[in-house]
Design a protein around this motif. Structure first.
Motif, PDB file in Angstrom:
ATOM      1  N   PRO A 112       0.841  -1.208   0.000  1.00 20.73           N
ATOM      2  CA  PRO A 112       0.000   0.000   0.000  1.00 20.73           C
ATOM      3  C   PRO A 112       0.870   1.249   0.000  1.00 20.73           C
ATOM      4  O   PRO A 112       2.035   1.213   0.401  1.00 20.73           O
ATOM      5  CB  PRO A 112      -0.794  -0.134   1.308  1.00 20.73           C
ATOM      6  N   MET A 113       0.300   2.352  -0.433  1.00 21.78           N
ATOM      7  CA  MET A 113       1.033   3.614  -0.495  1.00 21.78           C
ATOM      8  C   MET A 113       0.789   4.422   0.777  1.00 21.78           C
ATOM      9  O   MET A 113      -0.311   4.396   1.347  1.00 21.78           O
ATOM     10  CB  MET A 113       0.603   4.422  -1.719  1.00 21.78           C
ATOM     11  N   VAL A 114       1.834   5.117   1.223  1.00 23.57           N
ATOM     12  CA  VAL A 114       1.721   6.017   2.370  1.00 23.57           C
ATOM     13  C   VAL A 114       2.278   7.378   1.956  1.00 23.57           C
ATOM     14  O   VAL A 114       3.027   7.496   0.997  1.00 23.57           O
ATOM     15  CB  VAL A 114       2.477   5.482   3.598  1.00 23.57           C
ATOM     16  N   SER A 115       1.883   8.391   2.700  1.00 24.21           N
ATOM     17  CA  SER A 115       2.330   9.751   2.396  1.00 24.21           C
ATOM     18  C   SER A 115       3.681  10.015   3.051  1.00 24.21           C
ATOM     19  O   SER A 115       3.861   9.762   4.246  1.00 24.21           O
ATOM     20  CB  SER A 115       1.288  10.756   2.891  1.00 24.21           C
ATOM     21  N   MET A 116       4.620  10.513   2.259  1.00 20.38           N
ATOM     22  CA  MET A 116       5.958  10.799   2.770  1.00 20.38           C
ATOM     23  C   MET A 116       5.893  11.905   3.822  1.00 20.38           C
ATOM     24  O   MET A 116       5.369  12.994   3.558  1.00 20.38           O
ATOM     25  CB  MET A 116       6.874  11.215   1.614  1.00 20.38           C
ATOM     26  N   PRO A 117       6.426  11.665   5.033  1.00 19.13           N
ATOM     27  CA  PRO A 117       6.405  12.703   6.072  1.00 19.13           C
ATOM     28  C   PRO A 117       7.523  13.724   5.871  1.00 19.13           C
ATOM     29  O   PRO A 117       8.448  13.511   5.085  1.00 19.13           O
ATOM     30  CB  PRO A 117       6.631  11.907   7.354  1.00 19.13           C
ATOM     31  N   LYS A 118       7.428  14.833   6.595  1.00 18.37           N
ATOM     32  CA  LYS A 118       8.483  15.846   6.585  1.00 18.37           C
ATOM     33  C   LYS A 118       9.480  15.491   7.687  1.00 18.37           C
ATOM     34  O   LYS A 118       9.146  15.469   8.874  1.00 18.37           O
ATOM     35  CB  LYS A 118       7.903  17.239   6.826  1.00 18.37           C
ATOM     36  N   LEU A 119      10.711  15.205   7.292  1.00 17.73           N
ATOM     37  CA  LEU A 119      11.738  14.782   8.238  1.00 17.73           C
ATOM     38  C   LEU A 119      12.813  15.838   8.456  1.00 17.73           C
ATOM     39  O   LEU A 119      13.573  15.745   9.424  1.00 17.73           O
ATOM     40  CB  LEU A 119      12.400  13.484   7.745  1.00 17.73           C
ATOM     41  N   THR A 120      12.894  16.808   7.563  1.00 15.56           N
ATOM     42  CA  THR A 120      13.937  17.825   7.702  1.00 15.56           C
ATOM     43  C   THR A 120      13.755  18.595   9.003  1.00 15.56           C
ATOM     44  O   THR A 120      12.638  18.840   9.460  1.00 15.56           O
ATOM     45  CB  THR A 120      13.903  18.799   6.515  1.00 15.56           C
ATOM     46  N   ASP A 121      14.899  18.933   9.589  1.00 15.42           N
ATOM     47  CA  ASP A 121      14.991  19.645  10.873  1.00 15.42           C
ATOM     48  C   ASP A 121      14.741  18.745  12.080  1.00 15.42           C
ATOM     49  O   ASP A 121      14.867  19.201  13.219  1.00 15.42           O
ATOM     50  CB  ASP A 121      14.036  20.857  10.932  1.00 15.42           C
ATOM     51  N   LEU A 122      14.381  17.474  11.843  1.00 12.40           N
ATOM     52  CA  LEU A 122      14.297  16.517  12.945  1.00 12.40           C
ATOM     53  C   LEU A 122      15.672  15.906  13.181  1.00 12.40           C
ATOM     54  O   LEU A 122      16.533  15.910  12.302  1.00 12.40           O
ATOM     55  CB  LEU A 122      13.308  15.397  12.624  1.00 12.40           C
ATOM     56  N   THR A 123      15.895  15.350  14.371  1.00 11.90           N
ATOM     57  CA  THR A 123      17.104  14.558  14.570  1.00 11.90           C
ATOM     58  C   THR A 123      16.959  13.264  13.783  1.00 11.90           C
ATOM     59  O   THR A 123      15.835  12.823  13.491  1.00 11.90           O
ATOM     60  CB  THR A 123      17.325  14.244  16.052  1.00 11.90           C
ATOM     61  N   ASP A 124      18.081  12.652  13.442  1.00 17.95           N
ATOM     62  CA  ASP A 124      17.992  11.423  12.652  1.00 17.95           C
ATOM     63  C   ASP A 124      17.265  10.326  13.406  1.00 17.95           C
ATOM     64  O   ASP A 124      16.571   9.494  12.821  1.00 17.95           O
ATOM     65  CB  ASP A 124      19.386  10.961  12.217  1.00 17.95           C
ATOM     66  N   ARG A 125      17.377  10.324  14.750  1.00 22.23           N
ATOM     67  CA  ARG A 125      16.673   9.319  15.549  1.00 22.23           C
ATOM     68  C   ARG A 125      15.154   9.529  15.484  1.00 22.23           C
ATOM     69  O   ARG A 125      14.390   8.580  15.289  1.00 22.23           O
ATOM     70  CB  ARG A 125      17.156   9.376  17.002  1.00 22.23           C
ATOM     71  N   SER A 126      14.723  10.774  15.620  1.00 24.55           N
ATOM     72  CA  SER A 126      13.289  11.075  15.528  1.00 24.55           C
ATOM     73  C   SER A 126      12.765  10.755  14.134  1.00 24.55           C
ATOM     74  O   SER A 126      11.645  10.248  13.969  1.00 24.55           O
ATOM     75  CB  SER A 126      13.033  12.542  15.856  1.00 24.55           C
ATOM     76  N   ALA A 127      13.572  11.050  13.122  1.00 23.97           N
ATOM     77  CA  ALA A 127      13.171  10.754  11.748  1.00 23.97           C
ATOM     78  C   ALA A 127      12.994   9.248  11.549  1.00 23.97           C
ATOM     79  O   ALA A 127      12.048   8.793  10.896  1.00 23.97           O
ATOM     80  CB  ALA A 127      14.211  11.292  10.772  1.00 23.97           C
ATOM     81  N   GLU A 128      13.891   8.458  12.130  1.00 21.14           N
ATOM     82  CA  GLU A 128      13.795   7.000  12.014  1.00 21.14           C
ATOM     83  C   GLU A 128      12.512   6.483  12.658  1.00 21.14           C
ATOM     84  O   GLU A 128      11.804   5.643  12.090  1.00 21.14           O
ATOM     85  CB  GLU A 128      15.014   6.333  12.645  1.00 21.14           C
TER      86      GLU A 128
END
Length: 257
Positions: A112-128
């Motif tokens: 299934p398709m999901v919407s790409m979240p906004k990860l910029t400006d997050l820490t890499d751990r939070s983005a993961e």
């Protein structure tokens, strides 16, 4: 037709005893002969473990044990082959009767398709964590010079930057461009005034800096695409940090970044 004598009390007791004995025999025959014969009482089958098997493999195993199956749910599991069993009930090694139905959950053919979240400006751990909550996987971490240590600067899919809201298949790997915290390094501002825009960009990026805003200007004496001004300027003693941006004034029109 023969008659049973009941002229004495003893005869009556004998007759009652015979009737009770017959009823007891019928009772025992029903529960210990008829029911076990018709319901396979005491005969059980150990449920096999069919998880991680394909549908064809599962069917063969269940047929060999006189068990049936029903697909109760379909789901998507990243990395799992399509149409494989991921869950079953009853669980493996449970005892069931012959002909029992096994309920299974299989993986879908198409993610299934999901919407790409906004990860910029997050820490890499939070983005993961954000990616995993949506069923996406973190790919490669690409460290670049920037003062924002461990901060996500860009999000990439298949080697290209992907903007928030873009549909991506569940299970896709998203690469992250992350600041390495080395942006405190100071050095002289490179001079790109008078250079063509493409050459100026290469000089800036080769100095571990970023191209900032490009402002088109009119200058009939200069060739289109020539950098006529920069900020910060390359004055004596002027210093810049690794990862910072440089704005350019270019004889226009020019394409935006």
């Amino acid at each position: 037709m023969a008659k049973i004598s009941t002229r004495s009390f003893a005869d009556l007791l004998i007759h009652l005893g015979l009737i009770l004995a017959l009823l007891a025999a019928l009772f025992l025959a029903f529960f210990f002969v008829y029911l076990p014969f018709t319901t396979n009482h005491g005969q059980t089958i150990t449920v096999p473990d069919v998880t991680k098997l394909s549908l064809d493999e599962m069917q063969n195993i269940l047929n060999d044990r006189d068990l049936r199956y029903e697909v109760s749910d379909c789901t998507f599991v990243a990395g799992a082959l399509p149409l494989t069993i991921v869950q079953q009930y009853p669980r493996a090694n449970m005892k069931v009767k012959e002909g029992r139905k096994i309920y299974i959950t299989i993986t879908k053919r198409v993610a299934p398709m999901v919407s790409m979240p906004k990860l910029t400006d997050l820490t890499d751990r939070s983005a993961e964590l954000n990616l995993r909550s949506l069923g996406l996987e973190i790919g490669e971490r690409i460290y670049v010079p920037d003062v924002a240590k461990n901060s996500v600067l860009r999000q990439l899919y298949n080697g290209k930057e992907i903007i928030p809201g873009t549909p991506v298949p569940k299970g896709a790997k998203i690469d992250l461009e992350v600041g390495d915290g080395l942006g405190n390094t100071m050095f002289a501002v490179p001079d790109v005034v008078g250079k063509p825009l493409d050459e100026a960009k290469l000089t800036i990026q080769g100095s571990s800096l970023k191209v900032g805003t490009i402002i088109p200007v009119d200058d009939p004496e200069k060739e289109v695409g020539t950098v006529v001004r920069q900020r910060p300027e390359a004055r004596a003693g002027e210093r810049i940090r690794v990862g910072e941006t440089m704005d350019l004034w270019v004889v226009g029109p020019v394409e935006p970044n």
